[in-house]
Write an enzyme that holds these catalytic residues in place. Sequence first.
Site: not given
Length: 305
Positions: A156-158, A162
Amino acid sequence: MDKTEKIWMDGRFVDWDDAKIHILTHSLHYATAVFEGIRCYKTVKGPAIFRLRDHMRRLYDSAKMQMMRIPYSIDELTQAVKDTVKVNKIHECYIRPIAYYGYGEMGLNPMRNPVNVAIAVWPWGAYLGEEGLKKGVRCKISSWIRVDTRSLPSLAKSTANYLNSALAKLEAINCGYDEAILLNMNGYVAEGPGENIFIVKNGVLVTPPVTSCVLYGYTMDSVKEFAKEFSIPIVEREILRDELFVADEAFFTGTAAEVTPIREVDGRVIGSGTIGPIAKMLQDKFFQVVRGEDPKYRDWLEPIQ
């Protein structure tokens, strides 16, 4: 940042300086947001967005992994991205769609909060610098470990993932390097803070599989296709830290980083200490494709009309 004129927020355009949220927005406190990074390039037929629909599908996949329901269809948000680029009268830019749990209730359960969506665009050059793009960047292997899929969904690009990236980036910069490289929980090479990674050894292109807890990147995917076209052997497998030090070439791929060579890792010079021949070949091909100069890949370009 270079401001643009308008930001798309939940179906309407607002002035850049008026694109604001409440201080008790859920995702600000609990990192319950997903996002994408996309680029629009000047092409021979006008501005076009590179692999827009692939990125939008990943946005929805990221949302699904954390049980978020985005209140717009993929087609609606795809059009909203194109409209945002168009209304800002910009021909080349970085694009940031974000879906986030908004203001409603505090507490760990986000489900009673609305899901808001915003799209911003702005001019952004080479993420790791023009010099880095041409000659390569110096990297440090981070003491921070890449987020493991047993802790957070690594595919997931959550926003939650990050913080891991930001800590690695800060450590690298504070130690005098340009970028970090993260290992996974098993000690194998995973990725950069915002990039996938490749090495070249004896003419073979090697990159970690998603089972190494990497985000599946569409620049990475594109480079694999280019490598096949050039008959460069490709292997997806776990990479030892040691292999980085003795690689003939190494490079990052990503929407922001594009195709950026790595010239040094932890004080060890990689190859000749500048961009290698295979990385240069793939980098040149990448920029030909995103500029619309190769008709074979025109389907990857979504024109702004």
